[in-house]
Scaffold this motif. Structure first.
Motif, PDB file in Angstrom:
ATOM      1  N   ILE A  76      65.557  21.501  37.293  1.00  0.00           N
ATOM      2  CA  ILE A  76      64.970  22.878  37.670  1.00  0.00           C
ATOM      3  C   ILE A  76      64.269  23.045  39.118  1.00  0.00           C
ATOM      4  O   ILE A  76      64.687  23.830  39.996  1.00  0.00           O
ATOM      5  CB  ILE A  76      63.804  23.258  36.656  1.00  0.00           C
ATOM      6  CG1 ILE A  76      64.575  23.634  35.389  1.00  0.00           C
ATOM      7  CG2 ILE A  76      63.227  24.383  37.465  1.00  0.00           C
ATOM      8  CD1 ILE A  76      65.174  25.251  35.339  1.00  0.00           C
ATOM      9  N   GLY A  77      63.586  22.256  39.532  1.00  0.00           N
ATOM     10  CA  GLY A  77      62.915  21.866  40.683  1.00  0.00           C
ATOM     11  C   GLY A  77      64.053  21.750  41.765  1.00  0.00           C
ATOM     12  O   GLY A  77      63.655  22.310  43.129  1.00  0.00           O
ATOM     13  N   CYS A  78      65.260  21.094  41.735  1.00  0.00           N
ATOM     14  CA  CYS A  78      66.117  20.938  42.885  1.00  0.00           C
ATOM     15  C   CYS A  78      67.194  21.813  42.664  1.00  0.00           C
ATOM     16  O   CYS A  78      68.031  21.933  43.626  1.00  0.00           O
ATOM     17  CB  CYS A  78      66.837  19.694  42.297  1.00  0.00           C
ATOM     18  SG  CYS A  78      65.672  18.184  42.895  1.00  0.00           S
ATOM     19  N   CYS A  79      67.218  23.017  41.840  1.00  0.00           N
ATOM     20  CA  CYS A  79      68.380  23.862  41.917  1.00  0.00           C
ATOM     21  C   CYS A  79      68.074  25.052  43.074  1.00  0.00           C
ATOM     22  O   CYS A  79      66.808  25.231  43.444  1.00  0.00           O
ATOM     23  CB  CYS A  79      68.341  24.791  40.524  1.00  0.00           C
ATOM     24  SG  CYS A  79      68.947  23.772  39.292  1.00  0.00           S
ATOM     25  N   PRO A  80      69.006  25.686  43.268  1.00  0.00           N
ATOM     26  CA  PRO A  80      68.964  26.611  44.325  1.00  0.00           C
ATOM     27  C   PRO A  80      68.142  27.929  43.963  1.00  0.00           C
ATOM     28  O   PRO A  80      67.897  28.165  42.734  1.00  0.00           O
ATOM     29  CB  PRO A  80      70.334  26.876  44.898  1.00  0.00           C
ATOM     30  CG  PRO A  80      71.213  26.610  43.767  1.00  0.00           C
ATOM     31  CD  PRO A  80      70.430  25.464  43.203  1.00  0.00           C
ATOM     32  N   GLY A  81      67.845  29.019  44.689  1.00  0.00           N
ATOM     33  CA  GLY A  81      67.399  30.207  44.219  1.00  0.00           C
ATOM     34  C   GLY A  81      68.275  30.943  43.407  1.00  0.00           C
ATOM     35  O   GLY A  81      69.357  30.831  43.726  1.00  0.00           O
ATOM     36  N   GLY A  82      67.897  31.761  42.517  1.00  0.00           N
ATOM     37  CA  GLY A  82      68.511  32.561  41.569  1.00  0.00           C
ATOM     38  C   GLY A  82      68.794  34.018  42.256  1.00  0.00           C
ATOM     39  O   GLY A  82      67.711  34.388  43.130  1.00  0.00           O
ATOM     40  N   GLY A  93      60.032  30.744  43.860  1.00  0.00           N
ATOM     41  CA  GLY A  93      59.517  30.661  42.484  1.00  0.00           C
ATOM     42  C   GLY A  93      60.756  30.713  41.383  1.00  0.00           C
ATOM     43  O   GLY A  93      60.769  30.333  40.500  1.00  0.00           O
ATOM     44  N   MET A  94      61.887  31.818  41.941  1.00  0.00           N
ATOM     45  CA  MET A  94      62.718  32.013  40.898  1.00  0.00           C
ATOM     46  C   MET A  94      64.085  31.230  41.159  1.00  0.00           C
ATOM     47  O   MET A  94      64.625  31.171  42.271  1.00  0.00           O
ATOM     48  CB  MET A  94      63.180  33.433  41.377  1.00  0.00           C
ATOM     49  CG  MET A  94      62.146  34.498  41.058  1.00  0.00           C
ATOM     50  SD  MET A  94      62.782  36.113  40.602  1.00  0.00           S
ATOM     51  CE  MET A  94      62.873  36.072  38.979  1.00  0.00           C
ATOM     52  N   GLN A  95      64.435  30.262  40.380  1.00  0.00           N
ATOM     53  CA  GLN A  95      65.331  29.219  40.229  1.00  0.00           C
ATOM     54  C   GLN A  95      66.665  29.768  39.767  1.00  0.00           C
ATOM     55  O   GLN A  95      66.478  30.541  38.854  1.00  0.00           O
ATOM     56  CB  GLN A  95      64.845  27.991  39.738  1.00  0.00           C
ATOM     57  CG  GLN A  95      63.520  27.355  40.628  1.00  0.00           C
ATOM     58  CD  GLN A  95      63.910  26.938  42.009  1.00  0.00           C
ATOM     59  OE1 GLN A  95      63.926  27.756  42.928  1.00  0.00           O
ATOM     60  NE2 GLN A  95      64.279  25.507  42.029  1.00  0.00           N
ATOM     61  N   ASN A  96      67.706  28.952  39.900  1.00  0.00           N
ATOM     62  CA  ASN A  96      69.021  29.466  39.130  1.00  0.00           C
ATOM     63  C   ASN A  96      68.945  28.538  37.827  1.00  0.00           C
ATOM     64  O   ASN A  96      69.592  27.461  37.852  1.00  0.00           O
ATOM     65  CB  ASN A  96      70.062  28.849  40.121  1.00  0.00           C
ATOM     66  CG  ASN A  96      71.621  29.415  39.643  1.00  0.00           C
ATOM     67  OD1 ASN A  96      71.666  29.634  38.434  1.00  0.00           O
ATOM     68  ND2 ASN A  96      72.359  29.637  40.305  1.00  0.00           N
TER      69      ASN A  96
END
Length: 365
Positions: free
Chosen positions: A118-124, A278-281
């Motif tokens: 989750i922490g390594c995903c790009p922004g959503g 804060g908003m992740q993909n």
């Protein structure tokens, strides 16, 4: 003879009882124990809803593109200080925060890995919609989402290699590059059409933007509700993951805003960077864990991306509500004056009127 009839009645009642206990589509029935054929309803429903939501999201991103000005978007690419700050937050702060939370709560190795994913995903893309409602910099928001999705193809393997080695072999994590590519295409193409519409028909673009922003807000809530219904059987999960799922998005918003302010960005861009951080993909995270782990392992952590998405939405709505209350009580705030002045400085009215065929937006008057 009477005994024989009683036995027949008893057997008939027993069969009737068994027939009522078992469903009609049971393949094997023994008393109350029945073997039912595999139910693909949830899978079919998931595919249908995913298709519908993807189309709706593309239309919403088209409307968000109607608020993007090509010159200002290109200026962020040529002078990418805001994008660079967002990059540090996205692939610096978020993976490190995930690592520290996993250590602090001493979760299972497989649970620590999903927190790190989750922490390594790009922004959503939901961050673009919320950024519009909090008067953020839409040009910066969309450029950050695009760049983080593109850079994720290289940064996700690097971050996972750095942070997951103490819990698992990073080679065991399967990164769906095709899903990342699809996310990038689904973002760039609708936004590009929106930018074109804004350039050619600015008055119509404003109408599309208003409708799309409302639909987008409804869509964000709808996705959270649908996810909760589809995975209602997976809510039994470690309390530690519930706590991490609550703290993590709040930390992302707070640290993103703080770093952006330290970097000297104006308030409306600080809000933008905060939301992008804060908003992740989370959809990408769900795809990764399904490809990488066994069903037994998924039982321990599959719901975490959904938990994170729910709390990232709740905190985003709190930020939006707080900002709207602040605007209502303070009127035209200093931050909005600064925002207007920056637009005046970066975009001379005469040249912009020529570019837009004589149209001058209200912000420049």
């Amino acid at each position: 003879m009477q005994t024989h009839l009683l036995c027949q009645q008893f057997n008939t009642r027993s069969l009737a009882k068994n027939s009522t206990d078992c469903l009609l589509n049971a393949t094997i029935c023994n008393g109350t124990s029945c073997v039912l054929p595999e139910d693909n309803f949830n899978e079919t429903l998931s595919i249908i809803l995913s298709t519908v939501l993807t189309i709706m999201l593309a239309l919403v991103m088209f409307s968000m593109g109607c608020n993007v000005e090509l010159q200002k978007f290109w200026s962020h690419i040529k002078r990418p200080w805001g994008i660079f700050v967002g990059f540090l937050c996205q692939f610096g702060i978020m993976p490190l925060t995930a690592f520290l939370l996993s250590l602090a709560f001493n979760v299972l190795p497989i649970q620590a890995v999903v927190v790190l994913i989750i922490g390594c995903c790009p922004g959503g893309t939901a961050s673009n919609i919320i950024a519009y409602w909090v008067d953020g910099d839409m040009d910066l928001s969309i450029s950050m989402t695009t760049c983080s999705t593109l850079l994720a193809m290289g940064m996700m393997p690097l971050c996972l290699f750095i942070y997951t080695t103490m819990w698992t072999d990073s080679d065991a994590i399967v990164l769906p590059y095709d899903s990342i590519g699809i996310s990038l295409v689904a973002l760039v193409i609708p936004v590009s059409f929106g930018v074109y519409v804004n350039h050619r028909w600015p008055s119509k673009a404003k109408i599309i933007l208003k409708v799309g922003s409302i639909v987008g807000a409804i869509l964000i809530v709808l996705i959270a509700v649908v996810g909760g219904i589809l995975y209602r059987g997976s809510w039994i999960i470690s309390p530690k993951l519930w706590i991490i799922g609550t703290i993590f998005p709040a930390a992302g918003y707070s640290l993103g805003f703080f770093l952006a302010r330290v970097a000297g960005l104006p308030w409306h861009r600080c809000r933008t960077v905060s939301l992008e951080t804060g908003m992740q993909n989370t959809q990408l995270c769900s795809t990764i864990v399904q490809l990488s782990f066994t069903p037994e392992q998924l039982e321990l952590m599959f719901t975490f991306p959904l938990i994170y998405s729910i709390f990232q939405l709740l905190f985003a709505l709190l930020i939006l509500g707080g900002y709207r209350v602040y605007r209502r009580h303070r009127g035209k705030t200093k931050t909005d004056v600064e925002k207007t002045e920056e637009k005046d400085d970066s975009k001379p009215t005469s040249s912009q009127a020529k570019i837009n065929g004589g149209f001058v937006s209200n912000e420049t008057k």
